[in-house]
Scaffold this active site. Structure first.
Site, PDB file in Angstrom:
ATOM      1  N   ASP A  34      -6.196  -0.846  -6.447  1.00 54.79           N
ATOM      2  CA  ASP A  34      -7.666  -0.804  -6.478  1.00 54.79           C
ATOM      3  C   ASP A  34      -8.250  -0.190  -5.208  1.00 54.79           C
ATOM      4  O   ASP A  34      -9.415  -0.386  -4.892  1.00 54.79           O
ATOM      5  CB  ASP A  34      -8.235  -2.219  -6.679  1.00 54.79           C
ATOM      6  CG  ASP A  34      -7.779  -3.196  -5.597  1.00 54.79           C
ATOM      7  OD1 ASP A  34      -7.233  -2.747  -4.556  1.00 54.79           O
ATOM      8  OD2 ASP A  34      -7.964  -4.401  -5.782  1.00 54.79           O
ATOM      9  N   HIS A  84      -9.955  -7.129  -5.186  1.00 56.81           N
ATOM     10  CA  HIS A  84      -9.688  -7.025  -3.747  1.00 56.81           C
ATOM     11  C   HIS A  84     -10.672  -7.895  -2.963  1.00 56.81           C
ATOM     12  O   HIS A  84     -11.194  -7.508  -1.914  1.00 56.81           O
ATOM     13  CB  HIS A  84      -9.835  -5.555  -3.317  1.00 56.81           C
ATOM     14  CG  HIS A  84      -8.961  -5.153  -2.170  1.00 56.81           C
ATOM     15  ND1 HIS A  84      -7.957  -4.238  -2.278  1.00 56.81           N
ATOM     16  CD2 HIS A  84      -8.962  -5.523  -0.868  1.00 56.81           C
ATOM     17  CE1 HIS A  84      -7.375  -4.054  -1.101  1.00 56.81           C
ATOM     18  NE2 HIS A  84      -7.966  -4.836  -0.231  1.00 56.81           N
ATOM     19  N   TYR A  95       0.884  -1.165   0.000  1.00 55.90           N
ATOM     20  CA  TYR A  95       0.000   0.000   0.000  1.00 55.90           C
ATOM     21  C   TYR A  95       0.914   1.205   0.000  1.00 55.90           C
ATOM     22  O   TYR A  95       1.828   1.299   0.827  1.00 55.90           O
ATOM     23  CB  TYR A  95      -0.885   0.020   1.250  1.00 55.90           C
ATOM     24  CG  TYR A  95      -2.055  -0.921   1.149  1.00 55.90           C
ATOM     25  CD1 TYR A  95      -2.977  -0.784   0.124  1.00 55.90           C
ATOM     26  CD2 TYR A  95      -2.244  -1.937   2.075  1.00 55.90           C
ATOM     27  CE1 TYR A  95      -4.061  -1.648   0.017  1.00 55.90           C
ATOM     28  CE2 TYR A  95      -3.323  -2.796   1.987  1.00 55.90           C
ATOM     29  CZ  TYR A  95      -4.228  -2.641   0.949  1.00 55.90           C
ATOM     30  OH  TYR A  95      -5.283  -3.487   0.844  1.00 55.90           O
TER      31      TYR A  95
HETATM   32  C1  HOC Z   1      -8.070   2.212   1.106  1.00 55.07           C
HETATM   33  C2  HOC Z   1      -7.384   1.207   1.883  1.00 55.07           C
HETATM   34  O1  HOC Z   1      -6.542  -5.003   2.336  1.00 55.07           O
HETATM   35  C3  HOC Z   1      -8.605  -5.011   3.443  1.00 55.07           C
HETATM   36  C4  HOC Z   1      -7.158  -4.693   3.530  1.00 55.07           C
HETATM   37  C5  HOC Z   1      -6.927  -3.281   3.910  1.00 55.07           C
HETATM   38  C6  HOC Z   1      -7.707  -2.329   3.072  1.00 55.07           C
HETATM   39  C7  HOC Z   1      -7.097  -1.017   2.889  1.00 55.07           C
HETATM   40  C8  HOC Z   1      -7.790  -0.221   1.826  1.00 55.07           C
HETATM   41  O2  HOC Z   1      -9.252  -4.992   4.482  1.00 55.07           O
HETATM   42  O3  HOC Z   1      -9.103  -5.302   2.372  1.00 55.07           O
END
Ligand code: HOC
Length: 382
Positions: free
Chosen positions: A161, A250, A133
């Protein structure tokens, strides 16, 4: 009982009944109405096999290479945050199981264990990748990337994403308040709306294509964009000189109604083939992979490998390392049997003629499949 888990869904059922409610809410939640999260798995049900017969399948070899690494099976443990919510030891449990099965692990930025703890748990030549990230403070990002490289990480997967956190209402409702002790690299600022919001405020929504050359200047690791969702961006990634993309939404946790990775794969590969560009980039997918038949379908369509996330969190949460071992072994057993049943003895024999994707293309893009072609996807035009 562990021995009564016969597939990856069984681990999920046990985890649901045994995990803390807040932890379950964080792991299992998807964005909004969770349509994409459900579709990720059901998209695989729209692809059917066209098996070959009378092929010698006495010996099956499903080993492959991913980013130059030889792996026993074409999946990797994809990055998932907050491993200690499910198991007090956290991500190192996954590291040990991955070692046992010669599977690559992608280390999450938002792991519960520190990056070094996870690297230290790896043994010998065990291969690990880093999921990134991107921090608003690029100096911090640079430090993380260069540290990962110096510790021997073999790939940098930049998540693209998530410029803003999706609304995971199950997680928000659970009002999880103890995130601080579960994450190493986030900055836990707001505990009032679920775990995800609490850990993600450092992520830079201004990240753009203009940053790619900077990443290329600070690391020699292969760069892979994780979270690509359309062929135009795959073409752009190739032109930007990155080594791979993960077609991913994601795990359905960000944009609801994003298409599943396997649907996007079916859009991407014909365009790359038409350009003779298949060898210019490695294509991975993740999301909804629960069966070896899912892995085989993705490879038939042209993926180099697939990422698996939640099932390993669930098997780790329910049974610790023996659970993850068994989950990986079940996938290997399923893989061997199904390769045999479709008439392929090695992954290089998997190809698009082995699958019938007509069910997918009717549903996929809103763009009729027979109009998929160079002109409409030319990034210069779009
Ligand atoms: C905008 C940030 O990958 C999840 C993890 C953290 C997400 C961060 C997204 O919970 O999917």
């Amino acid at each position: 009982i562990l021995e009564q888990c016969y597939n990856l869904m069984d681990f999920e059922a046990v985890a649901k009944n045994t995990m803390k409610k807040t932890a379950w809410a964080y792991y299992s939640s998807g964005a909004d109405d969770e349509i994409t999260m459900r579709e990720n798995h059901s998209a695989f049900h729209k692809i059917w096999f066209r098996p070959r017969i009378l092929v010698d399948v006495e010996k099956i070899d499903f080993s492959t290479t991913m980013l130059g690494t030889k792996c026993d099976i074409p999946f990797y443990v994809t990055a998932t945050a907050l491993g200690k919510l499910g198991n007090p030891e956290g991500e190192v449990v996954l590291t040990r199981a991955a070692k046992k099965h010669n599977v690559v692990q992608m280390i999450p930025t938002l792991a519960s264990c520190s990056f070094d703890e996870i690297m230290d748990a790896a043994e010998g030549d065990q291969v690990q990748w880093m999921q990134l990230y991107v921090n608003k403070d690029r100096a911090i990002t640079k430090k993380i990337v260069q540290h990962a490289e110096s510790r021997g990480c073999k790939g940098l997967f930049i998540t693209v994403d998530a410029p803003q956190l999706g609304r995971r209402e199950k997680d928000m409702r659970s009002k999880f308040t103890d995130v601080g002790s579960s994450v190493q690299n986030g900055d836990s600022t707001d505990n009032s709306q679920g775990a995800a919001r609490a850990i993600s405020s450092f992520i830079d929504p201004a990240l753009s294509w203009k940053d790619i050359p900077w990443f290329q200047s600070i690391t020699k690791m292969p760069i892979i964009l994780k979270g690509v969702q359309r062929v135009e961006d795959v073409i752009r990634a190739i032109e930007a000189g990155v080594q791979g993309v993960v077609l991913s939404n994601h795990g359905g946790r960000q944009l609801d109604f994003a298409r599943s990775g396997v649907e996007v794969l079916a859009e991407v590969m014909p365009v790359l083939r038409e350009r003779n560009w298949e060898d210019r980039i490695e294509i991975y997918i993740d999301g909804g992979v629960r069966r070896a038949t899912d892995i085989i379908k993705a490879l038939c369509l042209g993926a180099k490998g697939v990422g698996i996330g939640r099932p390993f969190l669930y098997s780790m949460s329910a049974y610790g390392q023996p659970g993850v071992d068994r989950a990986m072994q079940l996938l290997k057993d399923e893989m061997e049997m199904n390769m045999r049943l479709i008439g392929c003895s090695s992954v290089d024999q998997l190809n698009p003629t082995l699958v019938d994707t007509r069910g997918l293309s009717m549903h996929t893009t809103g763009v009729p499949s027979d109009t998929l072609g160079l002109s409409i996807y030319d990034p210069l035009v779009n």
